[in-house]
Design a protein around this motif. Sequence first.
Motif, PDB file in Angstrom:
ATOM      1  N   ASP A 114      27.354   2.747 -42.637  1.00  0.00           N
ATOM      2  CA  ASP A 114      28.739   2.435 -42.994  1.00  0.00           C
ATOM      3  C   ASP A 114      29.680   2.822 -41.865  1.00  0.00           C
ATOM      4  OD1 ASP A 114      28.044   1.423 -45.468  1.00  0.00           O
ATOM      5  OD2 ASP A 114      28.318   3.354 -46.493  1.00  0.00           O
ATOM      6  N   GLY A 115      29.513   4.035 -41.354  1.00  0.00           N
ATOM      7  CA  GLY A 115      30.365   4.494 -40.252  1.00  0.00           C
ATOM      8  C   GLY A 115      30.198   3.629 -39.020  1.00  0.00           C
ATOM      9  N   PHE A 116      28.952   3.256 -38.736  1.00  0.00           N
ATOM     10  CA  PHE A 116      28.675   2.408 -37.585  1.00  0.00           C
ATOM     11  C   PHE A 116      29.355   1.050 -37.738  1.00  0.00           C
ATOM     12  CE2 PHE A 116      26.002  -0.883 -35.607  1.00  0.00           C
ATOM     13  CZ  PHE A 116      26.118  -0.487 -34.283  1.00  0.00           C
ATOM     14  N   LEU A 117      29.258   0.463 -38.925  1.00  0.00           N
ATOM     15  CA  LEU A 117      29.862  -0.843 -39.162  1.00  0.00           C
ATOM     16  C   LEU A 117      31.386  -0.781 -39.082  1.00  0.00           C
ATOM     17  CD1 LEU A 117      27.583  -2.180 -42.030  1.00  0.00           C
ATOM     18  CD2 LEU A 117      27.603  -2.885 -39.635  1.00  0.00           C
ATOM     19  N   VAL A 118      31.965   0.297 -39.617  1.00  0.00           N
ATOM     20  CA  VAL A 118      33.421   0.446 -39.549  1.00  0.00           C
ATOM     21  C   VAL A 118      33.853   0.590 -38.100  1.00  0.00           C
ATOM     22  CG1 VAL A 118      35.329   2.008 -40.103  1.00  0.00           C
ATOM     23  CG2 VAL A 118      33.697   1.376 -41.878  1.00  0.00           C
ATOM     24  N   THR A 119      33.115   1.387 -37.334  1.00  0.00           N
ATOM     25  CA  THR A 119      33.449   1.569 -35.921  1.00  0.00           C
ATOM     26  C   THR A 119      33.328   0.249 -35.162  1.00  0.00           C
ATOM     27  OG1 THR A 119      32.676   3.847 -36.002  1.00  0.00           O
ATOM     28  CG2 THR A 119      32.859   2.858 -33.830  1.00  0.00           C
ATOM     29  N   GLN A 120      32.262  -0.491 -35.419  1.00  0.00           N
ATOM     30  CA  GLN A 120      32.073  -1.786 -34.766  1.00  0.00           C
ATOM     31  C   GLN A 120      33.200  -2.749 -35.142  1.00  0.00           C
ATOM     32  OE1 GLN A 120      29.938  -0.773 -32.408  1.00  0.00           O
ATOM     33  NE2 GLN A 120      29.055  -2.794 -32.529  1.00  0.00           N
ATOM     34  N   GLN A 121      33.575  -2.740 -36.414  1.00  0.00           N
ATOM     35  CA  GLN A 121      34.640  -3.626 -36.892  1.00  0.00           C
ATOM     36  C   GLN A 121      35.964  -3.258 -36.218  1.00  0.00           C
ATOM     37  OE1 GLN A 121      35.398  -3.358 -41.093  1.00  0.00           O
ATOM     38  NE2 GLN A 121      36.480  -5.312 -41.134  1.00  0.00           N
ATOM     39  N   THR A 122      36.252  -1.954 -36.135  1.00  0.00           N
ATOM     40  CA  THR A 122      37.484  -1.499 -35.503  1.00  0.00           C
ATOM     41  C   THR A 122      37.509  -1.873 -34.022  1.00  0.00           C
ATOM     42  OG1 THR A 122      37.634   0.346 -37.053  1.00  0.00           O
ATOM     43  CG2 THR A 122      38.946   0.518 -35.044  1.00  0.00           C
ATOM     44  N   CYS A 123      36.393  -1.689 -33.340  1.00  0.00           N
ATOM     45  CA  CYS A 123      36.314  -2.076 -31.919  1.00  0.00           C
ATOM     46  C   CYS A 123      36.578  -3.564 -31.758  1.00  0.00           C
ATOM     47  CB  CYS A 123      34.954  -1.708 -31.333  1.00  0.00           C
ATOM     48  SG  CYS A 123      34.732   0.056 -31.078  1.00  0.00           S
ATOM     49  N   GLY A 124      36.019  -4.344 -32.653  1.00  0.00           N
ATOM     50  CA  GLY A 124      36.241  -5.788 -32.598  1.00  0.00           C
ATOM     51  C   GLY A 124      37.699  -6.142 -32.817  1.00  0.00           C
ATOM     52  N   GLN A 125      38.346  -5.457 -33.764  1.00  0.00           N
ATOM     53  CA  GLN A 125      39.763  -5.706 -34.027  1.00  0.00           C
ATOM     54  C   GLN A 125      40.600  -5.355 -32.806  1.00  0.00           C
ATOM     55  OE1 GLN A 125      40.208  -3.219 -37.449  1.00  0.00           O
ATOM     56  NE2 GLN A 125      39.782  -4.861 -38.909  1.00  0.00           N
ATOM     57  N   VAL A 126      40.290  -4.225 -32.202  1.00  0.00           N
ATOM     58  CA  VAL A 126      41.039  -3.794 -31.010  1.00  0.00           C
ATOM     59  C   VAL A 126      40.858  -4.813 -29.893  1.00  0.00           C
ATOM     60  CG1 VAL A 126      41.144  -2.032 -29.193  1.00  0.00           C
ATOM     61  CG2 VAL A 126      41.050  -1.339 -31.599  1.00  0.00           C
ATOM     62  N   ARG A 127      39.625  -5.279 -29.676  1.00  0.00           N
ATOM     63  CA  ARG A 127      39.379  -6.277 -28.632  1.00  0.00           C
ATOM     64  C   ARG A 127      40.169  -7.559 -28.892  1.00  0.00           C
ATOM     65  NH1 ARG A 127      34.166  -6.301 -29.614  1.00  0.00           N
ATOM     66  NH2 ARG A 127      33.395  -4.272 -29.127  1.00  0.00           N
ATOM     67  N   ARG A 128      40.181  -8.008 -30.146  1.00  0.00           N
ATOM     68  CA  ARG A 128      40.906  -9.244 -30.486  1.00  0.00           C
ATOM     69  C   ARG A 128      42.406  -9.081 -30.241  1.00  0.00           C
ATOM     70  NH1 ARG A 128      36.904  -9.434 -34.383  1.00  0.00           N
ATOM     71  NH2 ARG A 128      38.133  -8.341 -35.948  1.00  0.00           N
ATOM     72  N   VAL A 129      42.942  -7.926 -30.607  1.00  0.00           N
ATOM     73  CA  VAL A 129      44.375  -7.681 -30.392  1.00  0.00           C
ATOM     74  C   VAL A 129      44.675  -7.624 -28.904  1.00  0.00           C
ATOM     75  CG1 VAL A 129      46.261  -6.036 -30.704  1.00  0.00           C
ATOM     76  CG2 VAL A 129      44.748  -6.552 -32.619  1.00  0.00           C
ATOM     77  N   LEU A 130      43.841  -6.923 -28.150  1.00  0.00           N
ATOM     78  CA  LEU A 130      44.052  -6.855 -26.700  1.00  0.00           C
ATOM     79  C   LEU A 130      44.032  -8.252 -26.076  1.00  0.00           C
ATOM     80  CD1 LEU A 130      41.982  -3.709 -25.639  1.00  0.00           C
ATOM     81  CD2 LEU A 130      44.461  -3.999 -25.476  1.00  0.00           C
TER      82      LEU A 130
END
Length: 193
Positions: A114-130
């Motif tokens: 769960d933590g890994f998936l949340v971290t991956q999802q957050t990284c993806g969101q940050v990349r998309r925003v950047l």
Amino acid sequence: MEFFAFDEGYLQRLRSRDPLTESHFASYFSELLQIKLRWRLRDSQAIEDVTQETFVRVFAAVRGPSGIRQPERLGAFVNSVCNNVLLEFYRSSSRTASGEGAVPDAPDQSIDLDGFLVTQQTCGQVRRVLDQLPARDRQLLKAFFLEDKDKDQICKEFGVDRDYLRVLLHRAKQSFKALYHKGEQARAGGVVG
């Protein structure tokens, strides 16, 4: 919570280390900082550490040679200092997590999917925003936060002085926050953004 209007007299009592004023200041801002930090940090010890470091820096600024010139903006100043301490905490936590100078722990035998998936999802969101940001804002944020470059080096690369760098960083962060929150709202509403 009732909001307090700060004035020059209050600031002067803080400078002179009046115990009642310091006590009021600590209890007033502790409550506000706790509310703010509970949304950003899970560990109660981390919340306490960020709160205490914020107070140390604010008291140093209040009692410093330049001091605080506009007492009515004391709340905004405390909030800004807290934001800076929080960013430093995030940076130092990521360095520690990456193993810089850390003593290795025994390997964890459990897997936190769960933590890994949340971290991956957050990284993806940050990349998309950047990726949605203008090139200059994207490069600036990457240089400052991800590449952890020295401010003088960033100034040289962007051809600006440190005062203007502060302005550029502020604008880039505001743009990032706006796009990030827009994406969060779209996801919460079930809209693909």
